[in-house]
Design an enzyme around this catalytic site. Structure first.
Site, mmCIF file in Angstrom:
data_model
loop_
_atom_site.group_PDB
_atom_site.id
_atom_site.type_symbol
_atom_site.label_atom_id
_atom_site.label_comp_id
_atom_site.label_asym_id
_atom_site.label_seq_id
_atom_site.Cartn_x
_atom_site.Cartn_y
_atom_site.Cartn_z
ATOM 1 N N SER A 33 0.810 -1.217 0.000
ATOM 2 C CA SER A 33 0.000 0.000 0.000
ATOM 3 C C SER A 33 0.841 1.263 0.000
ATOM 4 O O SER A 33 1.739 1.420 0.813
ATOM 5 C CB SER A 33 -0.893 0.033 1.246
ATOM 6 O OG SER A 33 -1.509 -1.210 1.432
ATOM 7 N N HIS A 64 -9.064 -2.465 -9.484
ATOM 8 C CA HIS A 64 -7.654 -2.717 -9.218
ATOM 9 C C HIS A 64 -6.932 -3.021 -10.516
ATOM 10 O O HIS A 64 -7.323 -3.950 -11.221
ATOM 11 C CB HIS A 64 -7.500 -3.932 -8.291
ATOM 12 C CG HIS A 64 -7.150 -3.560 -6.898
ATOM 13 N ND1 HIS A 64 -6.203 -4.237 -6.156
ATOM 14 C CD2 HIS A 64 -7.618 -2.587 -6.113
ATOM 15 C CE1 HIS A 64 -6.105 -3.679 -4.965
ATOM 16 N NE2 HIS A 64 -6.962 -2.687 -4.907
ATOM 17 N N HIS A 86 -3.553 -11.318 -2.277
ATOM 18 C CA HIS A 86 -3.539 -11.665 -0.847
ATOM 19 C C HIS A 86 -4.374 -12.914 -0.626
ATOM 20 O O HIS A 86 -5.409 -13.100 -1.264
ATOM 21 C CB HIS A 86 -4.137 -10.513 -0.022
ATOM 22 C CG HIS A 86 -3.414 -9.218 -0.174
ATOM 23 N ND1 HIS A 86 -3.754 -8.295 -1.142
ATOM 24 C CD2 HIS A 86 -2.361 -8.702 0.511
ATOM 25 C CE1 HIS A 86 -2.926 -7.255 -1.043
ATOM 26 N NE2 HIS A 86 -2.077 -7.468 -0.054
ATOM 27 N N TYR A 88 -6.235 -13.432 1.849
ATOM 28 C CA TYR A 88 -7.566 -13.105 2.381
ATOM 29 C C TYR A 88 -8.572 -12.809 1.271
ATOM 30 O O TYR A 88 -9.776 -12.787 1.514
ATOM 31 C CB TYR A 88 -7.503 -11.944 3.393
ATOM 32 C CG TYR A 88 -7.009 -10.625 2.845
ATOM 33 C CD1 TYR A 88 -7.772 -9.868 1.966
ATOM 34 C CD2 TYR A 88 -5.767 -10.125 3.231
ATOM 35 C CE1 TYR A 88 -7.308 -8.660 1.465
ATOM 36 C CE2 TYR A 88 -5.291 -8.925 2.746
ATOM 37 C CZ TYR A 88 -6.066 -8.200 1.859
ATOM 38 O OH TYR A 88 -5.599 -7.020 1.368
ATOM 39 N N GLU A 89 -8.096 -12.591 0.059
ATOM 40 C CA GLU A 89 -9.022 -12.393 -1.067
ATOM 41 C C GLU A 89 -9.573 -13.734 -1.549
ATOM 42 O O GLU A 89 -10.474 -13.765 -2.391
ATOM 43 C CB GLU A 89 -8.297 -11.702 -2.229
ATOM 44 C CG GLU A 89 -7.849 -10.279 -1.918
ATOM 45 C CD GLU A 89 -6.994 -9.708 -3.043
ATOM 46 O OE1 GLU A 89 -7.563 -9.253 -4.046
ATOM 47 O OE2 GLU A 89 -5.757 -9.747 -2.931
ATOM 48 N N ALA A 116 2.388 -2.812 4.331
ATOM 49 C CA ALA A 116 1.907 -2.014 5.453
ATOM 50 C C ALA A 116 1.726 -2.971 6.614
ATOM 51 O O ALA A 116 1.295 -4.108 6.423
ATOM 52 C CB ALA A 116 0.573 -1.373 5.095
ATOM 53 N N MET A 214 -0.760 -8.840 6.671
ATOM 54 C CA MET A 214 -1.532 -9.897 5.999
ATOM 55 C C MET A 214 -0.972 -10.242 4.620
ATOM 56 O O MET A 214 -1.719 -10.651 3.732
ATOM 57 C CB MET A 214 -2.991 -9.447 5.838
ATOM 58 C CG MET A 214 -3.647 -8.952 7.106
ATOM 59 S SD MET A 214 -5.266 -8.265 6.750
ATOM 60 C CE MET A 214 -5.613 -7.389 8.301
ATOM 61 N N SER A 215 0.321 -10.063 4.449
ATOM 62 C CA SER A 215 0.895 -10.379 3.127
ATOM 63 C C SER A 215 2.290 -10.959 3.302
ATOM 64 O O SER A 215 2.666 -11.385 4.395
ATOM 65 C CB SER A 215 0.962 -9.092 2.284
ATOM 66 O OG SER A 215 1.864 -8.170 2.853
ATOM 67 N N ASN A 238 0.301 1.901 11.620
ATOM 68 C CA ASN A 238 -0.534 2.105 12.812
ATOM 69 C C ASN A 238 0.046 1.247 13.923
ATOM 70 O O ASN A 238 0.763 0.284 13.647
ATOM 71 C CB ASN A 238 -1.973 1.643 12.522
ATOM 72 C CG ASN A 238 -2.020 0.182 12.077
ATOM 73 O OD1 ASN A 238 -1.705 -0.132 10.928
ATOM 74 N ND2 ASN A 238 -2.369 -0.706 12.982
ATOM 75 N N HIS A 250 -8.784 0.964 7.911
ATOM 76 C CA HIS A 250 -8.020 0.944 6.660
ATOM 77 C C HIS A 250 -7.665 2.378 6.245
ATOM 78 O O HIS A 250 -6.592 2.619 5.671
ATOM 79 C CB HIS A 250 -8.837 0.235 5.578
ATOM 80 C CG HIS A 250 -8.112 0.081 4.278
ATOM 81 N ND1 HIS A 250 -6.907 -0.580 4.163
ATOM 82 C CD2 HIS A 250 -8.413 0.516 3.023
ATOM 83 C CE1 HIS A 250 -6.503 -0.541 2.907
ATOM 84 N NE2 HIS A 250 -7.396 0.116 2.195
HETATM 85 N N1 HPA Z 1 -2.711 -5.631 11.395
HETATM 86 C C1 HPA Z 1 -2.641 -6.393 10.273
HETATM 87 N N2 HPA Z 1 -2.346 -5.909 9.084
HETATM 88 C C2 HPA Z 1 -2.083 -4.587 8.992
HETATM 89 C C3 HPA Z 1 -2.145 -3.745 10.115
HETATM 90 C C4 HPA Z 1 -2.483 -4.290 11.380
HETATM 91 O O1 HPA Z 1 -2.547 -3.614 12.412
HETATM 92 N N3 HPA Z 1 -1.834 -2.487 9.676
HETATM 93 C C5 HPA Z 1 -1.597 -2.593 8.336
HETATM 94 N N4 HPA Z 1 -1.747 -3.861 7.919
#
Ligand code: HPA
Length: 275
Positions: A33, A64, A86, A88-89, A116, A214-215, A238, A250
């Site tokens: 990202s 996308h 990903h 999760y997709e 990210a 998550m990647s 974050n 997000h």
């Molecule tokens: N958790 C999981 N995946 C993420 C996060 C998070 O806090 N921030 C960005 N991708």
């Protein structure tokens, strides 16, 4: 069910790509990202839509773009994935990592993967960059499950230096030369798509994680299986759940990625010539 991706599928995908460009990429870029703008810095880029490449996965997310860009950055031939897959997709791990196999087949020897991530280490701050020293694959999935293809790599690949020591040192000295402090730590890769619970973050910290996302893990496992040297960098967008008294969103992730973009881009541009 494991979808078996064969050597001939990888070769067909690679043959199609090689027809479209005479550039032989040495470095593969899979950027998370906020770093998509690097695409604009590729010189003489040839764009190849994922949907045109035999056996290549295509994005399920509407709007996308999915394309491979092949060209030069700072004099180095690169291939960049614009759009990433990903688990999760709903993609299997072997599908998520299929582009890495194709990269290897067209000549890639080094890979830069960025993402990210949430900060699990309480000394981190949103906006930090973190060199990935190692990972915890907590996705419950593995792209190497199924019959092993010896042409790709060995049945039981070593993961004792999944993230190259040489490239980690390079990233550290480059960041220092640019005048910022870069973190270095362990990335926990989870399946997602929900952000973690505070209890899960406490668990991850006890397990040795410094960041969570998550990647990345499936792509890196395949890269190592096939002998590609890997550099991974996380953007701490974050602090993970439960650390600060605020919900995760997000939007926050995208906002921080946007703010850090300049620093991140500067680092990546400075690294590429020496990778
Ligand atoms: N958790 C999981 N995946 C993420 C996060 C998070 O806090 N921030 C960005 N991708």
């Amino acid at each position: 069910m494991v979808k078996i991706l064969t050597q001939s599928m990888v070769q067909e995908a690679a043959a199609y790509i090689k027809e479209k460009t005479s550039v032989m990429p040495e470095i593969g870029l899979i950027l998370g990202s906020g770093l998509g703008i690097l695409a604009e810095l590729i010189e003489d880029a040839v764009a190849i839509a994922y949907e045109d490449i035999p056996h290549f996965p295509v994005s399920t997310v509407e709007g996308h773009v999915g394309e491979l860009l092949i060209g030069n950055i700072q004099g180095r031939p690169v291939v960049m994935m614009k759009g990433r897959f990903h688990m999760y997709e709903g993609y299997g791990p072997e599908v998520t990592a299929f582009p890495v196999r194709v990269m290897k087949e067209i000549g890639v020897e080094k890979m830069l993967v960025t993402n990210a991530a949430g900060g699990v280490n309480t000394n981190y701050h949103a906006g930090d960059l973190m060199i990935i020293s190692d990972h915890l694959n907590l996705t419950g999935r593995n792209p190497l499950v199924g019959p092993n293809e010896p042409a790709f790599g060995v049945r039981f690949p070593d993961m004792s230096e999944a993230y190259s020591g040489r490239l980690r040192n390079l990233a550290k000295t480059t960041a220092e030369a640019q005048g910022f402090n870069i973190q270095e730590g362990v990335y926990a890769g989870l399946l997602g798509p929900n952000y973690e619970t505070p209890a899960e973050i406490v668990m991850l910290r006890k397990l040795g994680a410094d960041a969570v996302g998550m990647s990345t893990v499936a792509e890196v496992i395949v890269a190592r299986h096939t002998g590609i040297e890997v550099l991974g960098i996380s953007c701490i967008t974050n602090m993970a759940a439960g650390i600060l008294d605020q919900p995760l969103s997000h939007d926050e992730v995208m906002e921080t990625a946007e703010q850090v973009k300049g620093k991140f881009l500067g680092l990546v541009m400075a690294l590429i010539p020496y990778m």
